[in-house]
Design a protein around this motif. Structure first.
Motif, PDB file in Angstrom:
ATOM      1  N   ARG A 184      -5.650 -13.198   5.843  1.00 47.67           N
ATOM      2  CA  ARG A 184      -4.837 -12.457   6.792  1.00 47.67           C
ATOM      3  C   ARG A 184      -3.353 -12.633   6.521  1.00 47.67           C
ATOM      4  NH1 ARG A 184      -6.666 -14.651  10.961  1.00 47.67           N
ATOM      5  NH2 ARG A 184      -8.444 -13.265  11.281  1.00 47.67           N
ATOM      6  N   GLU A 201      -1.042  -9.602   5.542  1.00 50.53           N
ATOM      7  CA  GLU A 201       0.147  -9.268   6.318  1.00 50.53           C
ATOM      8  C   GLU A 201       1.397  -9.231   5.444  1.00 50.53           C
ATOM      9  OE1 GLU A 201       0.322 -12.108   9.408  1.00 50.53           O
ATOM     10  OE2 GLU A 201      -1.315 -11.197  10.605  1.00 50.53           O
ATOM     11  N   GLN A 209       1.130  -6.062   3.411  1.00 49.91           N
ATOM     12  CA  GLN A 209       1.414  -4.898   4.250  1.00 49.91           C
ATOM     13  C   GLN A 209       2.899  -4.792   4.561  1.00 49.91           C
ATOM     14  OE1 GLN A 209      -0.517  -2.452   5.145  1.00 49.91           O
ATOM     15  NE2 GLN A 209      -2.392  -3.293   4.248  1.00 49.91           N
TER      16      GLN A 209
END
Length: 633
Positions: free
Chosen positions: A199, A203, A206
């Motif tokens: 994650r 992140e 992204q």
């Protein structure tokens, strides 16, 4: 005489052997044939006609017999004197007149004794058999008890072994469970660590991607703006420079095209005329031409019929089911693409927002009912977004209260497709009804957005199955619909509309999750309906819709002028139309429009409006009287 002697001898021998005395009562005398002493000898009683011998007197006493203490044969206890006495008695019997009777009595006594001996023998055998059976029973009971004890011991051993195995297995399972829990815990911790790392990495990626896309979009927008400005300036400059040249080029090109088409047409007609002359003069060419035309016609007919068959197959596979009367989806998957794109563009420009502000379109509902419908629309939209099963609905109430329009608006607001069918179309299908219903549900499941299937007049084929007038085809159609709606669906919302909810089958009522009543509109609702249809049928009458072709080919309609029609008059009309449904209010306002078009100047005033309202109220009351009269019959 020989037989009598033999019988007497046999009796004497038997008496001598067993030493018994026998009393004979059948004869005219009683004697003991054999006696152990001479003093007990008694002569048989002579008959009355036989003179008795004289008794010995005291002067001549009888000599006592000498006891034979040493018999000649002593091995079996045989007394020879008894045999002699028997022989003597036998001679006396033979000399008597009742000898035959005596022998008969002896014979009967012997037979009786033999029968008693036989009976005792049978009784002894029976006792012996009973004793044998009792012994066998005792042996069987002992063996049975032994077998039971052995089985009980085996069962106890088996239970003990099973208990040991179960305890051992339980211990192994507990150990294995503990190990599995440790492994699962370790895997979960490892998975959580991996998920946290993934994650965080995702992140970060992204964020970098968004930053890159923002920068790229800024650069593209700037590039497009600069390019558009440069191209616009270049096109304007080129247009100014080449306007005259383009005009001359277009004129020359048009002239050349016209001359070319005229020459081509002349040449074509010359060739056609020459060909006709050649065909008519040459018989072979004529035959070939006729055959070619025939083959061409046959090919066209075959192609047309084949295309029709192929199209019917495509229509059956991809087309809209025949039960659907109206749908927001196209008849085919590719149909309505342009209209859907245009509607989506209009919705993006704010057209849909404007429409949603008007409540439910042409339907005016009570505020509580409108709030309930809005909640259902929101719940249905959220249900589709969360992939949860839809809830089926039942709309009931008098005709013309807006059930169909509310269902259409509910589907639009919840983001679903919409399809309308009527229950009266199922009965004429007969045996094909089951197939058509299955096709309908298969087609409905193909909707990507989900579909609200609205069945108007549902009681026409979903009535109680114990009705006598219900055909077998209708019963099969009802069973088919019950089969397709047995489970909660994530693709189809089933909405039923009926004027008589009590006629629905109990199984159909069991499929319903939400029941909504549509009553007749109250006075406030009728006032709003009158204003709505006054705006639609009167104020907006004669206005042209936007569009090039509608303005070119349609004749300009005459607009209606409204004079002196205030809200008080409209409220008066709403108060007088007690019991009107929304459809009847719409028909009344359409009647007002027709009455206005019937005048010369197309002017609507208060008198004309009241006149039409009076006429419609009287018509409504007359219709209610006729319905009541038919109900009494």
């Amino acid at each position: 005489m020989g037989k009598t002697y033999a019988a007497g001898l046999f009796a004497a021998l038997a008496s001598a052997k067993f030493g018994t005395e026998t009393a004979y009562a059948d004869g005219s005398f009683n004697f003991s044939p054999f006696s152990t002493s001479s003093s007990t000898n008694a002569a048989p009683s002579a008959p009355a006609d036989v003179p008795k011998p004289p008794r010995p007197t005291a002067e001549a006493p009888e000599k006592p017999k000498v006891r034979n203490d040493n018999p000649r044969t002593t091995s079996a206890g045989f007394d020879p004197e008894a045999l002699e006495r028997g022989a003597k008695a036998l001679r006396e019997i033979n000399s008597s007149k009742s000898a035959k009777q005596v022998f008969d009595v002896i014979k009967k006594q012997e037979e009786t004794r033999q029968a008693e001996l036989t009976a005792k023998m049978q009784e002894f055998k029976a006792l012996q058999a009973q004793a044998e059976m009792e012994r066998q029973r005792v042996v069987y009971d002992e063996q049975k008890k032994l077998a039971q004890q052995q089985a009980q011991i085996k069962s106890q051993m088996a239970r003990y072994e099973d208990e040991l195995a179960r305890k051992r297995m339980q211990a192994e399972n507990e150990h294995q469970r503990a190990r599995n829990q440790e492994l699962v815990k370790m895997q979960e911790e490892s998975g959580m660590r991996q998920e946290a790392a993934r994650r965080a990495t995702e992140e970060q990626i992204q964020a970098q991607r968004r930053q890159t896309e923002r920068e790229k979009a800024e650069i593209e927008r700037e590039t497009i703006r600069v390019r558009a400005m440069a191209e616009a300036e270049g096109r304007a400059h080129e247009a100014k420079l080449a306007e005259d040249v383009n005009r001359r080029i277009l004129v020359d090109r048009a002239n050349a095209e016209r001359e070319k088409w005229i020459a081509a047409i002349n040449t074509t007609f010359e060739h056609i005329g020459g060909g006709f002359r050649a065909i008519l003069t040459d018989q072979n060419k004529l035959v070939v031409a006729v055959g070619g035309v025939t083959a061409l016609a046959a090919g066209i007919y075959t192609t047309r019929e084949g295309a029709r068959v192929v199209w019917s197959y495509v229509d059956r596979i991809l087309g809209q089911p025949s039960l659907i009367r109206e749908s927001s989806r196209g008849k085919y998957p590719w149909s309505g693409f342009f209209s859907r794109a245009m509607s989506s563009l209009k919705g993006a420009n704010g057209g849909s927002a404007t429409k949603s502000e008007k409540g439910f379109g042409d339907v005016i509902l009570h505020p509580s009912l409108e709030k309930r419908i809005q909640q259902l629309a929101n719940a249905t939209a959220n249900t589709k977004a969360h992939q949860a099963p839809f809830r089926n609905m039942l709309f009931y109430g008098p005709p013309g209260t807006g059930k169909t329009m509310v269902a259409r608006e509910l589907a639009r607001r919840s983001g679903l497709d919409y399809a309308l069918m009527t229950g009266g179309d199922v009965a004429p299908l007969g045996s094909q009804a089951v197939t058509k219903i299955h096709q309908l549900f298969d087609w409905s499941k193909k909707s990507k957005k989900g579909l609200l299937l609205f069945i108007d007049e549902a009681d026409a084929f979903l009535c109680e199955r114990n009705k006598t007038y219900m055909s077998e085809a209708q019963r099969s159609a009802l069973n088919a619909l019950l089969f397709r709606t047995g489970d909660q669906s994530k693709d189809i919302v089933l909405a039923l509309a009926t004027n008589r909810p009590g006629d629905l089958d109990s199984a159909v009522a069991d499929r319903i999750d939400e029941v909504i009543e549509f009553p007749l509109p109250g006075e406030d609702e009728r006032f709003k309906l009158i204003k709505l249809y006054l705006e639609k049928y009167i104020s907006q009458a004669g206005e042209r819709k936007p569009g090039l072709f509608s303005n070119l080919f349609k004749k300009q309609q005459q607009k209606i002028e409204i004079k002196g029609l205030t809200d008080d008059i409209l409220r008066e009309a709403a108060a007088r139309t007690e019991g009107f449904s929304g459809r009847e209010v719409a028909k009344m306002m359409a009647g007002v429009q027709a009455a206005v078009y019937g005048t010369e100047d197309c002017v609507l005033d208060a008198n004309l409006f009241r006149e039409v309202v009076d006429y419609k109220v009287a018509e409504h009351q007359q219709r209610r009287k006729l319905a009541a009269a038919e109900g009494d019959k």
